[in-house]
Design an enzyme around this catalytic site. Structure first.
Site, mmCIF file in Angstrom:
data_model
loop_
_atom_site.group_PDB
_atom_site.id
_atom_site.type_symbol
_atom_site.label_atom_id
_atom_site.label_comp_id
_atom_site.label_asym_id
_atom_site.label_seq_id
_atom_site.Cartn_x
_atom_site.Cartn_y
_atom_site.Cartn_z
ATOM 1 N N ALA A 131 51.993 60.918 49.070
ATOM 2 C CA ALA A 131 52.763 59.742 48.406
ATOM 3 C C ALA A 131 54.362 59.968 48.501
ATOM 4 O O ALA A 131 54.591 60.946 49.200
ATOM 5 C CB ALA A 131 52.306 59.834 46.843
ATOM 6 N N GLN A 135 52.540 65.644 48.407
ATOM 7 C CA GLN A 135 51.429 65.242 49.118
ATOM 8 C C GLN A 135 50.411 66.529 48.759
ATOM 9 O O GLN A 135 50.851 67.521 48.303
ATOM 10 C CB GLN A 135 51.606 65.229 50.464
ATOM 11 C CG GLN A 135 51.983 66.486 51.395
ATOM 12 C CD GLN A 135 52.416 66.268 52.613
ATOM 13 O OE1 GLN A 135 53.105 65.449 53.020
ATOM 14 N NE2 GLN A 135 51.861 67.341 53.495
ATOM 15 N N ASP A 285 48.923 56.295 34.809
ATOM 16 C CA ASP A 285 48.822 56.054 36.273
ATOM 17 C C ASP A 285 47.322 55.869 36.652
ATOM 18 O O ASP A 285 46.913 56.337 37.824
ATOM 19 C CB ASP A 285 49.568 57.097 36.992
ATOM 20 C CG ASP A 285 49.770 56.756 38.488
ATOM 21 O OD1 ASP A 285 50.153 55.392 38.748
ATOM 22 O OD2 ASP A 285 50.271 57.587 39.209
#
Length: 518
Positions: A131, A135, A285
């Site tokens: 991302a 990672q 999220d």
């Protein structure tokens, strides 16, 4: 301190990328956009060829990691960026090409100040995810446990700090124009964004958030938070138990495995409501890539870099608002907005109730496939301007997460009715928290506490009972010098900045047109 010319240069570069994706068109056409901002947008797009359909998500991905995160937060703000842009930004992908495994090994060793093989028996060199901030690699610890290692990208903290510095500068100047720009409170929005990203950039904070949420959800069946390996976790590296499961977005695989997707959808919604309303601390999220389903149907959540928190009074108001909308008690919903001081007192409660009815009535009793919570939020945003409602930054994450949860639940069960699922839960919570027994218990506890604090209350009355509205007190915002308000021996120094900006803009446009800047 970063010079204004540096901020302007960065904004022009970013504006150039936005222009190439057609993402400045809405800013130029919006009648509420301040004239200087429109002029800057025209400079940025000079000489570009814009697509017919704006690609906001593509533009933010092209600008870089901080912009990706900012775009995700703006996806919840149709009042600020427009409905078209907000819908497009919902597709924003938080992914970047991975950094080399050698860099990851070096980062792990440096953060623990010891060799990697002293901590892990093996690490898969191919990441399972990469991302914008970090990672993830699968690994086995020296004591034989399967784990996932999350490692910050090298240099990412410094890059975010630089970009957010310019976001703050731009937001302060935008808000200084007053009017609609001030009502939308861009400085508070960026301040919240800065707090969210600072949490994501400290993996110890993320680990602590996962631990806290696990405690809050301990009584909820079939909802799991991976355990933290604290011995292998620090600010730049986080190690958690490895989880096997099917991504919740893979509907065919879930059905083939025998899972009841309708039951999964309802359980996911109730898990979110438990976090947001009962705990006041929620996973903010909850997109499809961060939720898995295990063989026994347990939902597993990962990635706790972004968390939301709501105090008890705000949760009471939120529950009453949701319950009022589900039952059609728009008068009570309107009264709560005035009690919380979300709506200024010079407006009419009755008129606001009527405006809420126009938003809520079309939605009652219909499945999400026809009308949704997201559409309800859009409707509420549409009336905020008429009633001078300022943006409430503490609710932005909640709005974002509600849209995410609704999207996943709808995919699992297109006929789900969010009101029918949430109504009984909210009603039960209100009864338990606001019913007669709860009120008596709260009163006894409050009176006893007040009695014990009488001496301090007498000495510090004003400090203990400040006049507050419904929103929590805003944290101090960073000082930003507004160019046309700088105080010095030469009070009209700001025109020089504008001249410099114009020269810099022209140079940037020329350089970019010639292909000198990517």
């Amino acid at each position: 301190m970063t010079r204004p010319a540096t901020h302007i240069w960065r904004l022009l570069k970013w504006g150039r990328i936005l222009a190439k994706h057609g993402a400045l068109r809405g800013i130029e056409r919006d009648p509420n956009t301040p004239a200087p901002v429109k002029r800057l947008a025209r400079l940025a797009r000079f000489g570009t060829f814009q697509p017919n359909t704006p690609d906001y998500a593509g533009a933010f991905e092209a600008i870089g990691p901080a912009a990706i995160k900012l775009g995700q937060s703006l996806a919840t703000r149709p009042d600020l960026v427009g409905e078209e842009a907000a819908n497009n930004l919902l597709s924003l992908q938080d992914s970047l090409p991975p950094v080399s495994f050698a860099s990851i090994e070096q980062a792990i060793a440096a953060s623990f100040d010891q060799p990697v093989d002293a901590l892990f028996a093996s690490i898969d060199p191919d990441p399972v995810g990469a991302a914008s901030i970090a990672q993830v690699h699968r690994a086995v610890t020296t004591d034989g446990k399967d784990v996932a290692i999350k490692v910050l990208r090298p240099g990412i903290r410094e890059r975010f700090a630089r970009d957010i510095d310019t976001y703050e500068w731009a937001a302060a100047h935008l808000e200084a124009f007053g009017g609609e720009a001030a009502r939308l409170r861009p400085r508070a929005t960026i301040a919240n964004f800065k707090r969210w990203t600072n949490t994501e950039l400290d993996l110890r904070r993320e680990a602590a958030s996962a631990s806290e949420l696990a405690e809050g959800m301990v009584g909820i069946e079939k909802y799991h938070i991976p355990a933290i390996d604290w011995d292998r976790t620090n600010g730049r590296v986080m190690t958690v138990e490895w989880v096997d499961g099917v991504k919740i977005s893979r509907l065919a695989e879930l059905q083939a495995a025998g899972h009841d997707t309708s039951e999964l959808a309802e359980r996911l919604v109730l898990a979110f409501l438990t976090q947001a309303i009962s705990c006041g601390f929620f996973h903010a999220d909850m997109h499809q890539g961060n939720l898995f389903v295990q063989k026994d149907g347990t939902i597993v959540a990962i990635d706790f870099g972004i968390m939301g928190r709501i105090d008890r009074q705000a949760r009471v108001w939120l529950a009453e608002i949701l319950y009022g909308l589900t039952t059609g008690n728009y008068r009570r919903v309107a009264e709560i907005h005035f009690e919380a001081q979300y709506v200024p007192s010079h407006h009419s409660v009755e008129e606001f109730a009527t405006a809420l009815r126009a938003v809520g009535e079309p939605m009652r009793g219909k499945p999400v496939s026809e009308l949704s919570v997201g559409q309800m939020l859009d409707g509420l945003f549409a009336i905020t301007r008429d009633f001078d409602m300022q943006t409430q930054p503490h609710l932005l994450l909640l709005q974002k997460t509600m849209v995410m949860v609704e999207g996943i639940a709808t995919q699992l069960n297109p006929q789900i009715n969010m009101w029918d699922v949430s109504g009984p839960f909210v009603k039960s919570w209100i009864r338990d928290e606001l019913g007669p027994e709860a009120a008596i218990a709260d009163r006894i506890k409050e009176d006893a506490s007040t009695f014990m604090r009488i001496p301090a209350l007498v000495r510090r009355m004003e400090e203990q009972f400040p006049a507050k509205g419904g929103a929590p007190e805003q944290a101090p915002l960073p000082e930003v010098d507004i160019m046309w308000e700088r105080k010095s021996a030469k009070p009209r120094r700001w025109p020089g900045y504008l001249v410099s900006a114009a020269i810099g803009a022209a140079a940037a446009a020329l350089a970019m047109t010639q292909g000198w800047i990517g």
